[in-house]
Design a protein around this motif. Structure first.
Motif, PDB file in Angstrom:
ATOM      1  N   GLY A 127       0.820  -1.189   0.000  1.00 24.11           N
ATOM      2  CA  GLY A 127       0.000   0.000   0.000  1.00 24.11           C
ATOM      3  C   GLY A 127       0.861   1.248   0.000  1.00 24.11           C
ATOM      4  N   VAL A 128       0.587   2.170  -0.911  1.00 22.33           N
ATOM      5  CA  VAL A 128       1.363   3.401  -1.030  1.00 22.33           C
ATOM      6  C   VAL A 128       0.609   4.571  -0.416  1.00 22.33           C
ATOM      7  CG1 VAL A 128       2.397   5.039  -2.650  1.00 22.33           C
ATOM      8  CG2 VAL A 128       2.515   2.582  -3.114  1.00 22.33           C
ATOM      9  N   ALA A 129      -0.642   4.748  -0.843  1.00 22.98           N
ATOM     10  CA  ALA A 129      -1.441   5.866  -0.353  1.00 22.98           C
ATOM     11  C   ALA A 129      -2.914   5.536  -0.504  1.00 22.98           C
ATOM     12  CB  ALA A 129      -1.108   7.139  -1.133  1.00 22.98           C
ATOM     13  N   ILE A 170      -3.835   8.501   3.967  1.00 17.87           N
ATOM     14  CA  ILE A 170      -2.840   7.696   4.663  1.00 17.87           C
ATOM     15  C   ILE A 170      -1.740   7.360   3.667  1.00 17.87           C
ATOM     16  CG2 ILE A 170      -4.123   5.564   4.216  1.00 17.87           C
ATOM     17  CD1 ILE A 170      -2.935   4.441   6.818  1.00 17.87           C
ATOM     18  N   TYR A 171      -0.501   7.365   4.143  1.00 19.39           N
ATOM     19  CA  TYR A 171       0.647   7.063   3.294  1.00 19.39           C
ATOM     20  C   TYR A 171       1.540   6.046   3.982  1.00 19.39           C
ATOM     21  CZ  TYR A 171      -0.621  11.437   0.955  1.00 19.39           C
ATOM     22  OH  TYR A 171      -1.292  12.437   0.275  1.00 19.39           O
ATOM     23  N   THR A 172       2.212   5.235   3.189  1.00 17.71           N
ATOM     24  CA  THR A 172       3.248   4.400   3.767  1.00 17.71           C
ATOM     25  C   THR A 172       4.445   5.288   4.104  1.00 17.71           C
ATOM     26  OG1 THR A 172       4.477   2.333   3.475  1.00 17.71           O
ATOM     27  CG2 THR A 172       4.382   3.808   1.575  1.00 17.71           C
ATOM     28  N   GLU A 187     -14.370   0.627   2.024  1.00 19.19           N
ATOM     29  CA  GLU A 187     -13.677   1.268   3.129  1.00 19.19           C
ATOM     30  C   GLU A 187     -12.184   1.041   2.980  1.00 19.19           C
ATOM     31  OE1 GLU A 187     -17.082   0.690   6.630  1.00 19.19           O
ATOM     32  OE2 GLU A 187     -15.115  -0.240   6.802  1.00 19.19           O
ATOM     33  N   CYS A 188     -11.422   1.971   3.545  1.00 18.69           N
ATOM     34  CA  CYS A 188      -9.977   1.769   3.579  1.00 18.69           C
ATOM     35  C   CYS A 188      -9.666   0.710   4.631  1.00 18.69           C
ATOM     36  CB  CYS A 188      -9.260   3.071   3.935  1.00 18.69           C
ATOM     37  SG  CYS A 188      -9.317   4.345   2.663  1.00 18.69           S
ATOM     38  N   THR A 189      -8.774  -0.179   4.301  1.00 23.82           N
ATOM     39  CA  THR A 189      -8.324  -1.204   5.236  1.00 23.82           C
ATOM     40  C   THR A 189      -6.955  -0.811   5.771  1.00 23.82           C
ATOM     41  OG1 THR A 189      -9.534  -2.932   4.044  1.00 23.82           O
ATOM     42  CG2 THR A 189      -7.777  -3.638   5.527  1.00 23.82           C
ATOM     43  N   VAL A 190      -6.910  -0.588   7.086  1.00 16.68           N
ATOM     44  CA  VAL A 190      -5.653  -0.195   7.717  1.00 16.68           C
ATOM     45  C   VAL A 190      -5.381  -1.177   8.854  1.00 16.68           C
ATOM     46  CG1 VAL A 190      -4.396   1.625   8.912  1.00 16.68           C
ATOM     47  CG2 VAL A 190      -6.046   2.216   7.129  1.00 16.68           C
ATOM     48  N   LEU A 191      -4.249  -1.847   8.802  1.00 16.98           N
ATOM     49  CA  LEU A 191      -3.877  -2.840   9.804  1.00 16.98           C
ATOM     50  C   LEU A 191      -2.582  -2.397  10.476  1.00 16.98           C
ATOM     51  CD1 LEU A 191      -4.598  -6.076   7.739  1.00 16.98           C
ATOM     52  CD2 LEU A 191      -6.103  -4.922   9.367  1.00 16.98           C
ATOM     53  N   LEU A 199      -1.519   0.600   5.369  1.00 15.80           N
ATOM     54  CA  LEU A 199      -2.571   0.465   4.375  1.00 15.80           C
ATOM     55  C   LEU A 199      -2.541  -0.942   3.808  1.00 15.80           C
ATOM     56  CD1 LEU A 199      -4.788   1.953   2.762  1.00 15.80           C
ATOM     57  CD2 LEU A 199      -3.024   2.539   1.097  1.00 15.80           C
ATOM     58  N   ALA A 200      -3.683  -1.607   3.884  1.00 16.50           N
ATOM     59  CA  ALA A 200      -3.789  -2.972   3.366  1.00 16.50           C
ATOM     60  C   ALA A 200      -4.998  -3.028   2.440  1.00 16.50           C
ATOM     61  CB  ALA A 200      -3.928  -3.966   4.517  1.00 16.50           C
ATOM     62  N   TYR A 201      -5.346  -4.224   1.977  1.00  8.31           N
ATOM     63  CA  TYR A 201      -6.515  -4.343   1.124  1.00  8.31           C
ATOM     64  C   TYR A 201      -7.322  -5.558   1.537  1.00  8.31           C
ATOM     65  CZ  TYR A 201      -3.597  -7.679  -1.482  1.00  8.31           C
ATOM     66  OH  TYR A 201      -2.778  -8.718  -1.838  1.00  8.31           O
ATOM     67  N   GLY A 202      -8.641  -5.421   1.335  1.00  9.80           N
ATOM     68  CA  GLY A 202      -9.523  -6.512   1.691  1.00  9.80           C
ATOM     69  C   GLY A 202      -9.910  -7.336   0.479  1.00  9.80           C
ATOM     70  N   SER A 203     -10.689  -8.365   0.713  1.00 10.60           N
ATOM     71  CA  SER A 203     -11.070  -9.292  -0.353  1.00 10.60           C
ATOM     72  C   SER A 203     -12.041  -8.665  -1.341  1.00 10.60           C
ATOM     73  CB  SER A 203     -11.694 -10.551   0.242  1.00 10.60           C
ATOM     74  OG  SER A 203     -12.841 -10.209   1.002  1.00 10.60           O
TER      75      SER A 203
END
Length: 126
Positions: free
Chosen positions: A47-49, A58-60, A100-104, A108-112
């Motif tokens: 995840g970059v942004a 959100i940014y890495t 929605e944004c997925t943040v773990l 920044l991550a991504y969902g299914s």
């Protein structure tokens, strides 16, 4: 159906700039989290942004202060302005969309349910 089309990739020298753009269609754009991820050869997608429906970003850590994500809900576009590019920024960059944004753990991550564009290559030479 969701369609995301990226543009603006290319080759630049270290310290240069590029602007990526993603044009979206097929969903209620203003309500979605829009993201940019990247994947270098042999590495996982990173995840970059991201920018949510309220405009929160959100940014890495590695791009903080160099990259800026923005969205235009009227044009259904999301851009990534990239400055002070480094060779380690070299990757295929993907535009993503999800409800929605997925943040773990602050990352920044991504969902299914995320949808993706085809990607655009960014190459930074030293």
């Amino acid at each position: 159906r969701v369609q995301l089309v990226e543009s603006g990739g290319g080759a630049v020298q270290s310290g240069g700039s590029l602007r990526l753009s993603c044009t979206a269609s097929g969903f209620y754009f203003s309500r979605y989290c829009m993201t940019w991820f990247r994947q270098a050869p042999g590495q996982e997608r990173e995840g970059v942004a991201g920018i949510d429906s309220r405009g929160h970003t959100i940014y890495t850590d590695s791009v903080q202060g160099r990259f800026t994500i923005s969205r235009d809900n009227d044009k259904t576009t999301v851009d990534l302005e990239m400055n002070s590019l480094k060779p380690e920024d070299t990757a295929v960059y993907y535009c993503g969309a999800d409800r929605e944004c997925t943040v773990l753990a602050g990352i920044l991550a991504y969902g299914s349910t995320a949808s993706w564009g085809q990607g655009t290559q960014v190459t930074v030479s030293s």
